[in-house]
Design an enzyme around this catalytic site. Structure first.
Site, short mmCIF file in Angstrom:
data_model
loop_
_atom_site.label_atom_id
_atom_site.label_comp_id
_atom_site.label_asym_id
_atom_site.label_seq_id
_atom_site.Cartn_x
_atom_site.Cartn_y
_atom_site.Cartn_z
N ARG A 1 1.35 -1.42 0.44
CA ARG A 1 0.00 -0.16 0.27
C ARG A 1 0.42 1.29 0.19
NH1 ARG A 1 -5.46 -1.43 3.68
NH2 ARG A 1 -6.24 -3.52 2.47
N ASP B 1 -15.72 8.34 10.08
CA ASP B 1 -14.76 7.16 10.63
C ASP B 1 -13.32 8.45 10.29
OD1 ASP B 1 -14.70 4.37 8.54
OD2 ASP B 1 -12.72 5.77 8.76
#
Ligand SMILES: C[S@@+](CC[C@H](N)C(=O)[O-])C[C@H]1O[C@@H](n2cnc3c(N)ncnc32)[C@H](O)[C@@H]1O
Length: 267
Positions: A35, A137
């Site tokens: 990532r 979030d």
């Protein structure tokens, strides 16, 4: 392309833990490398280890640091995940006064499917009643997706019969293959970034229903306790808290009683 060194892995996991509270285990090394490799290149840094040194020193502007956090969080979610909770909520709604205003919080809302699932249920079962849903979030990129309310059309296969047609539009032209949650639902669901490890936004109201699902799993017991205590300050006295079925609050010594599997209320 350089390989992720042990030292850089430790440094970035410590950085990530400090910001998010989430401890990435040693077996997440390949995930971290995959990532962040791409992100390093996007930021003009070919060596992932140098990139990480700079991240840890905060030698980038805030946007890059936020993106690092975004890339390292796991956001898997889907519509009507763990349907027992939606069934439980439906039974509770049937016992409520039809005009009771319901405030619902999806406290780790990811890309929004959980909050929109509740919205569809409310629109179906309480079409004339007041209700509002808040989603929060840590990751700003999932918050953006949630705000758009647009998903690959195959995600709609998890919706109860009739909901896809009733509550979603089918994308055409450049949006072929996408579904869009209808505006009348999107207008009643508000998404924003908030970190459950920090003070919560002071304008979050008191909630009748809180979904805190599949997020506690990342935390060790003290952090879990800290999060749940903070979240409980937002739960009305007779409110209900849903946690993921793979998660547990027993042994944490919290002022809660379990009323169903993965369903809690104030003790
Ligand atoms: C696996 S998803 C769960 C989504 C949804 N609740 C569900 O059950 O399908 C976990 C979410 O928790 C969020 N998260 C992780 N740490 C967080 C924190 N400290 N504060 C807020 N959200 C966090 C992640 O960004 C991710 O979107």
């Amino acid at each position: 392309m350089s390989q992720l060194s042990n030292q850089a892995f430790v440094a970035v996991t410590e950085f990530f833990e400090k910001v998010s509270g989430i401890r990435l285990a040693d077996n997440k090394r390949a995930l971290v490398e995959g990532r962040l490799q791409k992100l390093a290149q996007e930021c003009g840094e070919d060596d992932i280890n140098v990139f990480i040194q700079r991240v840890v020193r905060r030698d980038f502007d805030e946007r890059v640091l936020v993106t690092v956090i975004d890339r390292l969080t796991t956001n898997e979610t889907y519509f009507f995940r763990e349907p027992q909770h939606y069934e439980d909520l439906t039974r509770r709604m049937e016992r409520m006064h039809p005009q009771q205003d319901l405030q619902v919080w999806s406290a780790a809302s990811s890309t929004g499917e959980e909050a929109y699932s509740v919205a569809m249920l409310m629109a179906d079962r309480r079409p004339t009643s007041p209700w509002r849903i808040h989603g929060t979030d840590l990751s700003t990129s999932v918050v953006r997706t949630a705000q758009h309310g647009m998903y690959p059309v195959d995600r709609g296969s998890r919706l109860p019969a009739g909901y896809l047609k009733r509550f979603c539009l089918r994308g055409e032209g450049p949006y072929e293959g996408q579904l869009l949650v209808k505006r009348e639902l999107r207008q009643r669901v508000n998404f924003r970034a908030a970190n459950l490890m920090r003070d919560l936004p002071s304008d979050l109201p008191q909630f009748d229903v809180i979904f805190l699902r599949n997020v506690l799993i990342y935390f060790d017991p003290p952090a879990k306790m800290d999060i749940v205590r903070r979240v409980l300050t937002k739960l009305k006295q007779d409110g209900v808290l849903y946690i993921g079925h793979a998660e547990s609050l027993t042994s944490l010594n919290l002022p809660l009683k379990m009323v169903e599997n993965a369903v809690y209320q104030h003790a």
